[in-house]
Design a protein around this motif. Structure first.
Motif, PDB file in Angstrom:
ATOM      1  N   LEU A 167     -41.498  41.537 -10.584  1.00 20.71           N
ATOM      2  CA  LEU A 167     -42.422  40.994  -9.239  1.00 20.71           C
ATOM      3  C   LEU A 167     -41.993  39.716  -9.147  1.00 20.71           C
ATOM      4  O   LEU A 167     -41.896  38.847  -9.845  1.00 20.71           O
TER       5      LEU A 167
ATOM      6  N   SER B  58     -48.958  45.200  -1.693  1.00 20.80           N
ATOM      7  CA  SER B  58     -48.036  44.452  -1.499  1.00 20.80           C
ATOM      8  C   SER B  58     -48.168  43.512  -0.208  1.00 20.80           C
ATOM      9  O   SER B  58     -47.171  42.839   0.152  1.00 20.80           O
TER      10      SER B  58
ATOM     11  N   TYR C 157     -31.879  46.549 -14.308  1.00 21.26           N
ATOM     12  CA  TYR C 157     -33.003  45.773 -15.122  1.00 21.26           C
ATOM     13  C   TYR C 157     -34.507  46.444 -15.036  1.00 21.26           C
ATOM     14  O   TYR C 157     -34.554  47.534 -14.424  1.00 21.26           O
ATOM     15  N   SER C 158     -35.285  45.921 -15.607  1.00 24.10           N
ATOM     16  CA  SER C 158     -36.523  46.105 -15.567  1.00 24.10           C
ATOM     17  C   SER C 158     -37.203  46.087 -14.490  1.00 24.10           C
ATOM     18  O   SER C 158     -36.893  45.257 -13.716  1.00 24.10           O
ATOM     19  N   ASP C 159     -38.411  46.484 -14.068  1.00 27.82           N
ATOM     20  CA  ASP C 159     -39.086  46.257 -12.889  1.00 27.82           C
ATOM     21  C   ASP C 159     -39.482  44.692 -12.733  1.00 27.82           C
ATOM     22  O   ASP C 159     -39.779  44.235 -13.747  1.00 27.82           O
TER      23      ASP C 159
ATOM     24  N   GLU D 184     -43.289  40.599  -3.979  1.00 26.02           N
ATOM     25  CA  GLU D 184     -42.054  41.349  -3.720  1.00 26.02           C
ATOM     26  C   GLU D 184     -41.882  42.149  -4.892  1.00 26.02           C
ATOM     27  O   GLU D 184     -41.681  41.567  -6.068  1.00 26.02           O
ATOM     28  N   PHE D 185     -41.860  43.629  -4.996  1.00 28.08           N
ATOM     29  CA  PHE D 185     -41.412  44.304  -5.913  1.00 28.08           C
ATOM     30  C   PHE D 185     -39.935  44.675  -6.262  1.00 28.08           C
ATOM     31  O   PHE D 185     -39.386  45.129  -5.232  1.00 28.08           O
ATOM     32  N   SER D 186     -39.371  44.683  -7.170  1.00 26.31           N
ATOM     33  CA  SER D 186     -37.982  45.199  -7.364  1.00 26.31           C
ATOM     34  C   SER D 186     -37.962  46.287  -8.524  1.00 26.31           C
ATOM     35  O   SER D 186     -38.533  45.734  -9.647  1.00 26.31           O
ATOM     36  N   SER D 187     -37.208  47.309  -8.558  1.00 30.69           N
ATOM     37  CA  SER D 187     -37.182  48.285  -9.508  1.00 30.69           C
ATOM     38  C   SER D 187     -35.965  47.892 -10.358  1.00 30.69           C
ATOM     39  O   SER D 187     -35.581  48.292 -11.271  1.00 30.69           O
ATOM     40  N   GLY D 188     -35.186  46.831 -10.000  1.00 33.37           N
ATOM     41  CA  GLY D 188     -33.843  46.250 -10.639  1.00 33.37           C
ATOM     42  C   GLY D 188     -32.734  46.999 -10.448  1.00 33.37           C
ATOM     43  O   GLY D 188     -31.670  46.922 -10.958  1.00 33.37           O
ATOM     44  N   GLY D 189     -32.888  48.005  -9.446  1.00 34.37           N
ATOM     45  CA  GLY D 189     -31.850  48.791  -8.752  1.00 34.37           C
ATOM     46  C   GLY D 189     -31.113  49.667  -9.955  1.00 34.37           C
ATOM     47  O   GLY D 189     -30.126  49.845 -10.060  1.00 34.37           O
ATOM     48  N   GLY D 190     -31.987  50.088 -10.980  1.00 35.37           N
ATOM     49  CA  GLY D 190     -31.535  50.826 -12.097  1.00 35.37           C
ATOM     50  C   GLY D 190     -30.796  50.012 -13.199  1.00 35.37           C
ATOM     51  O   GLY D 190     -30.361  50.317 -14.293  1.00 35.37           O
TER      52      GLY D 190
END
Length: 142
Positions: free
Chosen positions: A33, A11, A29-31, A21-27
């Motif tokens: 980048l 990263s 949305y999908s992952d 930057e990575f985001s898990s979507g906060g539960g």
């Protein structure tokens, strides 16, 4: 055009300066980048003021604002504004000391003034609450 690969390790920014930057979507949305291209890979100048040519109804939207897909989720737009280092200021036409004439349901009669010399226009557009203007400036300017 030849294909280029940009490599991100742990990263960290790529050697060229591109960032990821990575985001898990906060539960919700999908992952996701998010890639912020370096100057070499972005192919354009930094976001800033451009010539404003409002359409026949008075609307205008900055042509260099990326598409964020359909939907009402403002998260990608807010993230992009933050990445650009911008501060926003905006208001509806009715927030000013006058209202638009009823016959001007578009917004050709509304010419909002900039909040200051360092601010540039990023849009005049319609909302559920009527015409809205949005201005931006770099956060480090004051």
């Amino acid at each position: 055009m030849s294909e280029q690969k940009i490599t991100f390790v742990n990263s960290e920014p790529a050697k060229c300066g591109c960032k990821m930057e990575f985001s898990s979507g906060g539960g919700h949305y999908s992952d996701v980048l998010y890639v912020t291209p370096c100057e070499t890979h972005c192919g354009s100048k930094p976001f800033g003021p451009v010539e404003v040519k409002r359409d026949a109804d008075g609307w205008w939207y900055h042509p260099n604002i990326p598409e964020f897909g359909e939907g009402e989720d403002p998260t990608p737009y807010i993230a992009w504004i933050k990445e650009q280092g911008l501060e926003l200021k905006g208001w509806h036409s009715g927030d000013e000391t006058y209202d638009l004439p009823d016959e001007d349901a578009a917004c050709t009669a509304w010419n909002p003034e900039s909040p200051g010399p360092e601010w540039f226009l990023i849009g005049i557009f319609d909302t559920e609450d009527g015409p809205y203007v949005s201005w931006a400036r770099r956060k480090d300017e004051s």
